[in-house]
Design an enzyme around this catalytic site. Structure first.
Site, mmCIF file in Angstrom:
data_model
loop_
_atom_site.group_PDB
_atom_site.id
_atom_site.type_symbol
_atom_site.label_atom_id
_atom_site.label_comp_id
_atom_site.label_asym_id
_atom_site.label_seq_id
_atom_site.Cartn_x
_atom_site.Cartn_y
_atom_site.Cartn_z
ATOM 1 N N GLY A 233 -0.433 -5.464 -7.003
ATOM 2 C CA GLY A 233 -0.164 -4.064 -6.703
ATOM 3 C C GLY A 233 -1.393 -3.261 -6.333
ATOM 4 C CB ALA A 234 -4.903 -3.870 -6.415
ATOM 5 N N GLY A 235 -3.022 -3.690 -3.349
ATOM 6 C CA GLY A 235 -3.204 -3.730 -1.900
ATOM 7 C C GLY A 235 -4.077 -4.878 -1.435
ATOM 8 C CG ASP A 295 -1.167 -8.331 3.616
ATOM 9 O OD1 ASP A 295 -1.914 -7.793 4.458
ATOM 10 O OD2 ASP A 295 -0.793 -7.750 2.581
#
Length: 549
Positions: A233-235, A295
């Site tokens: 969840g930190a990109g 990603d």
């Protein structure tokens, strides 16, 4: 797998790793006047060893097999407990950071993303043929669930109109298949919080969709255990990293990948990378709905990419940067939650209100990305040259200043920039959407190591989480079998099993046990990587051909 040169013995018979589809020669053995492939769970048994072994094989100490035929006067075979026929193996894939171009990329400008050495790891352990279950374990998020193989919706996934093959391009999920999975997802983690259940079910949906699309009901029972050193969840592309691990593992089980090995031609390696990437993108669609594909592309191929998306009805154009250097990097987590959608909306509103001011800022960010690309692409670029690294660092600092002007920074991000600048250790910028999340610092190689200690102490004092990592490292890797030597004199090495993998404490423990690199630049013996530059870890110059989506 070609190039790993590992022979496994089970019951005295040597087992050789499977060859790619279409490459294996037909090998058979005769048994009670029937012909059957000389393989177990897809592992080919060479005929000459089979014949020699069967000449002398005794079953239960009494039954004799001669010339490949059973003596029918003997008592019937007793069913014995079955052992896994396939050795445990591992796959791994990196996380990613946006190095240049955040927010400008939303408006058709180019951005640059690069792999980091924080990674996810997947251990695949086959069960005996009588264990008809698959289990997904992800202890880092508190998730574990098992499914009975025969209860899964194979009939729908195997319909001719819906069945997918490993070479297919899947650019959207089938709603009927997604719906068919729901009864097998809603039962996961019933006692977890709603937020945790959503994370668990997203991970399981990616796994099940890939498993059901690529596998079959005849697939052996397996345990798939995930560990990750990437903050979730930190990109930082943690979900894409996991999707690449799952995609590559299932494709390996299907024997549809060749290599990796040192002499593998670049074109062949690129085909394997693209195959893994396509199915990893399917996993990302299960988790995010409409991902950009960036990603998973970075997590598969490693190094870095330049990407641009001018038309949101079309996939982005992605240019692999095969010569991107490996550079020392600090990743600093603010521990401040943020919403990507909110930050994007903030910039959109500002652009609408002040177009003549904001457009030049977005264009300046685009020029920073292009300047960095040009510098890295020059034939005389030297990652060990302090001046070249300084130029990349200065561009990062300017990029951060422009993002702050767009209003997407945060006091914690600004404080991190201030601490790093005061210590004089490198150049810092936010990465990703901003508003919290993470910052990255490109380290100045000329700074004394004592400054890093000072920085670590100050960051810890103020509650920030720091990771020492490498920018621009390897993409998807495989450890087949799951054995590491770690420089020991023991030729058999250290076998990685479920117990020691699960018991590794935190990210540091996982890295010590199975990490692909012991230090920032030292690679561990055993891990192999598909390389699109011709042979592993060699930076050959070549044309950079764009890849869509």
């Amino acid at each position: 797998m070609p190039g790993l040169n590992v022979n496994w013995h089970i019951g005295g018979l040597p087992l050789y790793p499977p060859t790619p589809s279409g490459d294996s020669k037909s090998r058979t053995l005769s048994w009670n006047n029937h012909t059957a492939p000389a393989s177990v769970n897809g592992w080919i048994l060479p005929n000459e060893e089979v014949e020699e072994e069967m000449e002398s094989l005794k079953v239960n100490g009494s039954e004799k097999i001669t010339n490949g035929h059973r003596n029918t006067t003997r008592p019937a075979l007793e069913r014995k407990s079955s052992s896994p026929m396939m050795p445990a193996f591992m796959t791994s894939a990196p996380g990613k950071v946006i190095v240049y171009g955040e927010h400008a990329v939303v408006y058709g400008k180019a951005a640059m993303a690069a792999a980091i050495s924080l990674r996810s790891y997947l251990l695949v352990t086959a069960l005996s043929r009588w264990h008809r279950t698959i289990t997904l374990r992800f202890p880092d998020i508190g998730m574990e669930h098992s499914w009975k193989l025969d209860d899964l919706p194979w009939s729908l996934f195997s319909q001719p109109s819906k069945k997918k093959h490993y070479y297919d391009l899947v650019d959207k999920l089938d709603p009927e298949l997604v719906e068919a999975m729901q009864p097998h997802l809603t039962i996961i983690s019933p006692k977890a919080s709603s937020e945790d259940r959503k994370i668990h079910q997203n991970a399981a949906s990616a796994f099940l969709y890939l498993f059901l699309s690529l596998g079959s009901q005849k697939f052996p029972g397996c345990v798939y255990t995930l560990r990750s050193t990437i903050p979730i969840g930190a990109g930082l592309g943690s979900s894409a990293s996991i999707s690449v691990c799952l995609s590559s593992a299932i494709l390996l089980q299907l024997r549809t990948l060749s290599g990796p090995h040192p002499d593998q031609p670049r074109e062949e390696a690129e085909l394997q990378i693209e195959r893994i990437n396509r199915w990893a993108f399917v996993g990302e669609m299960c988790i995010h709905g409409n991902p950009s594909g960036v990603d998973n592309t970075v997590a598969t191929g490693g190094k870095a990419v330049l990407f641009k998306r001018g038309d949101y009805n079309q996939p982005p154009t992605v240019i692999p940067l095969r010569n991107f250097p490996e550079l020392p990097l600090l990743l600093i987590n603010t521990r401040q939650s943020r919403s990507t959608a909110a930050e994007v909306a903030k910039v959109a509103a500002l652009r609408k209100a002040q177009p003549t001011v904001i457009e030049p800022i977005l264009e300046a960010i685009s020029q920073i990305t292009e300047s960095a690309h040009q510098l890295i692409s020059t034939s005389d670029f030297d990652a060990k040259d302090a001046r070249s690294v300084q130029t990349l660092g200065v561009l990062m600092s300017i990029n951060h200043g422009l993002l702050a002007a767009l209003g997407v920074s945060h006091p914690k991000l600004e404080r991190i920039c201030e601490i790093v600048a005061t210590v004089g250790l490198g150049w810092t910028k936010l990465t990703g959407a901003g508003g919290g999340g993470s910052a990255i610092t490109l380290l100045n190689s000329t700074s004394p190591s004592s400054r890093l200690t000072i920085l670590e102490e100050q960051l810890a004092k103020e509650g920030f989480e720091k990771f020492e990592t490498t920018l621009g490292g390897d993409g998807v890797g495989v450890l087949w079998p799951a054995v590491l030597h770690n420089g020991s004199q023991d030729e058999s090495g250290e076998e990685i099993d479920q117990e020691n993998f699960l018991n590794a404490e935190g990210g540091d423990g996982v890295e010590r046990l199975v990490g692909v690199g012991i230090g920032a630049f030292e690679r561990r013996e055993g891990w192999k990587f598909w390389s699109s530059v011709g042979s592993p870890h060699v930076n050959n110059e070549g044309e950079q051909e764009p890849i869509s989506g």
